[in-house]
Design a protein around this motif. Sequence first.
Motif, short mmCIF file in Angstrom:
data_model
loop_
_atom_site.label_atom_id
_atom_site.label_comp_id
_atom_site.label_asym_id
_atom_site.label_seq_id
_atom_site.Cartn_x
_atom_site.Cartn_y
_atom_site.Cartn_z
N TYR A 1 0.86 -1.19 0.00
CA TYR A 1 0.00 0.00 0.00
C TYR A 1 0.89 1.23 0.00
O TYR A 1 1.65 1.46 0.94
N LEU A 2 0.82 2.04 -1.06
CA LEU A 2 1.75 3.15 -1.22
C LEU A 2 1.05 4.42 -1.69
O LEU A 2 0.02 4.37 -2.36
N PRO A 3 1.66 5.60 -1.34
CA PRO A 3 1.09 6.88 -1.79
C PRO A 3 1.59 7.24 -3.18
O PRO A 3 2.73 6.93 -3.54
N VAL A 4 0.75 7.92 -3.95
CA VAL A 4 1.15 8.45 -5.25
C VAL A 4 0.59 9.86 -5.40
O VAL A 4 -0.43 10.20 -4.78
N ASN A 5 1.27 10.66 -6.19
CA ASN A 5 0.84 12.03 -6.44
C ASN A 5 0.09 12.07 -7.76
O ASN A 5 0.64 11.79 -8.82
N ILE A 6 -1.19 12.41 -7.69
CA ILE A 6 -1.99 12.56 -8.91
C ILE A 6 -2.56 13.97 -8.91
O ILE A 6 -3.39 14.32 -8.06
N ASN A 7 -2.06 14.78 -9.83
CA ASN A 7 -2.49 16.18 -9.94
C ASN A 7 -2.32 16.93 -8.62
O ASN A 7 -3.22 17.64 -8.17
N ASN A 8 -1.15 16.72 -8.02
CA ASN A 8 -0.80 17.38 -6.76
C ASN A 8 -1.75 17.04 -5.61
O ASN A 8 -1.95 17.83 -4.69
N THR A 9 -2.31 15.87 -5.70
CA THR A 9 -3.17 15.36 -4.63
C THR A 9 -2.68 13.96 -4.27
O THR A 9 -2.39 13.15 -5.15
N ILE A 10 -2.60 13.67 -2.97
CA ILE A 10 -2.12 12.36 -2.57
C ILE A 10 -3.22 11.32 -2.74
O ILE A 10 -4.39 11.56 -2.44
N ASN A 11 -2.84 10.19 -3.31
CA ASN A 11 -3.74 9.05 -3.46
C ASN A 11 -2.99 7.81 -2.95
O ASN A 11 -1.76 7.77 -2.97
N PHE A 12 -3.75 6.82 -2.55
CA PHE A 12 -3.13 5.59 -2.04
C PHE A 12 -3.59 4.41 -2.89
O PHE A 12 -4.77 4.28 -3.21
N THR A 13 -2.64 3.55 -3.24
CA THR A 13 -2.96 2.44 -4.13
C THR A 13 -2.13 1.21 -3.78
O THR A 13 -1.05 1.34 -3.19
N TYR A 14 -2.63 0.04 -4.14
CA TYR A 14 -1.89 -1.20 -3.93
C TYR A 14 -1.03 -1.48 -5.16
O TYR A 14 -1.54 -1.54 -6.28
N LYS A 15 0.27 -1.63 -4.95
CA LYS A 15 1.20 -1.94 -6.04
C LYS A 15 1.75 -3.34 -5.84
O LYS A 15 2.15 -3.71 -4.74
N PRO A 16 1.79 -4.15 -6.92
CA PRO A 16 2.30 -5.52 -6.78
C PRO A 16 3.81 -5.52 -6.53
O PRO A 16 4.54 -4.70 -7.08
N CYS A 17 4.25 -6.47 -5.72
CA CYS A 17 5.69 -6.62 -5.48
C CYS A 17 6.32 -7.40 -6.62
O CYS A 17 5.63 -7.93 -7.50
N LYS A 18 7.64 -7.51 -6.61
CA LYS A 18 8.35 -8.20 -7.71
C LYS A 18 7.96 -9.68 -7.79
O LYS A 18 7.90 -10.26 -8.88
N TYR A 19 7.69 -10.30 -6.63
CA TYR A 19 7.32 -11.71 -6.64
C TYR A 19 5.92 -11.90 -7.24
O TYR A 19 5.67 -12.85 -7.99
N LYS A 20 5.01 -10.98 -6.91
CA LYS A 20 3.65 -11.05 -7.45
C LYS A 20 3.67 -10.82 -8.95
O LYS A 20 2.91 -11.47 -9.70
N GLU A 21 4.52 -9.92 -9.41
CA GLU A 21 4.61 -9.64 -10.85
C GLU A 21 5.09 -10.86 -11.62
O GLU A 21 4.62 -11.12 -12.73
N VAL A 22 6.03 -11.62 -11.03
CA VAL A 22 6.52 -12.84 -11.68
C VAL A 22 5.39 -13.86 -11.82
O VAL A 22 5.19 -14.45 -12.88
N VAL A 23 4.64 -14.05 -10.72
CA VAL A 23 3.52 -15.00 -10.74
C VAL A 23 2.46 -14.55 -11.74
O VAL A 23 1.93 -15.37 -12.52
N SER A 24 2.15 -13.26 -11.76
CA SER A 24 1.13 -12.74 -12.67
C SER A 24 1.53 -12.93 -14.12
O SER A 24 0.70 -13.26 -14.97
#
Length: 298
Positions: A78-101
Amino acid sequence: MHNVLENLEDTKNVKIDLDKEYEKSKSSFKQITKHLNLSDDYLKKYTSILEECSSEFENCKNCKNLFDCKNKLEGYCYLPVNINNTINFTYKPCKYKEVVSKKTKHLDNVKYFNTPEYVKEASIDSIYKTDKERFETIKWLMDFKRNYESKKEVKGLYLNGNFGCGKTYLIAAIFNELAKKGFKSSIIFWPEFLRQVFYDDFNEKYEYVKKIPLLLIDDIGAEGLTAWNRDEILCPLLQYRMDNNLTTFFTSNLTKEELEIHLSNSKNRLDEVKAKRIISRIDQLTDNIKMVSKNLRK
């Protein structure tokens, strides 16, 4: 007036507490906020969420595989991202999840209806190849795969044999391999599929399997037969696929002759002509192989 002053004092104290909490925690989530380009005054409103993000980020840094994942959503941070100078929070896959996907991405091209989990994981590499009774079937399937990939017009297969000899697994392995090349298919466990006929979404499922380019009707002949599911479900399905040259596979414990007898009997009625019509459509759609092999489920 006195109450107003008290409220102002309370607000001031809350702000002081918030400032203190933010300064205390700031160093812990510095790594995940330094690229946001957002002010401290703005970020401090999200102190508690940023602390949660920081904790998940630290978990990821020390994680060795998906089984060790300590985050709320396995394989994601769960990580913060800047979208149009507003903070948003989103789930980003880890490297292990990306391999499985990436490894399982092809499964988006195969639609399963009521099939066991092991069928979804079927692969050519894991096919049991030491039993000579399976050689004919494996050779036929490998030839089919090459021809289908070359866009040649090919028949499907009616594969009958004893319980547990791996009929469904063999065909599913080929479907899964073809899915990696972008070919779409579906596998339906026929008895259960018919039991869902009165569900709200059955018509949608039926239209999907009727038109899918590559279809396996698994365990035909094991269903509780009624004249209605034979004449209104199975027959139109096969007719459509035959008329549109859509490749169709079947697995069964019954030979075609035994399946014809099964399809003839519905609620004490003997419908030999209607059963023969079904079999004639299966004949047009498929080659036929009988595979008698060891029971792999024991």
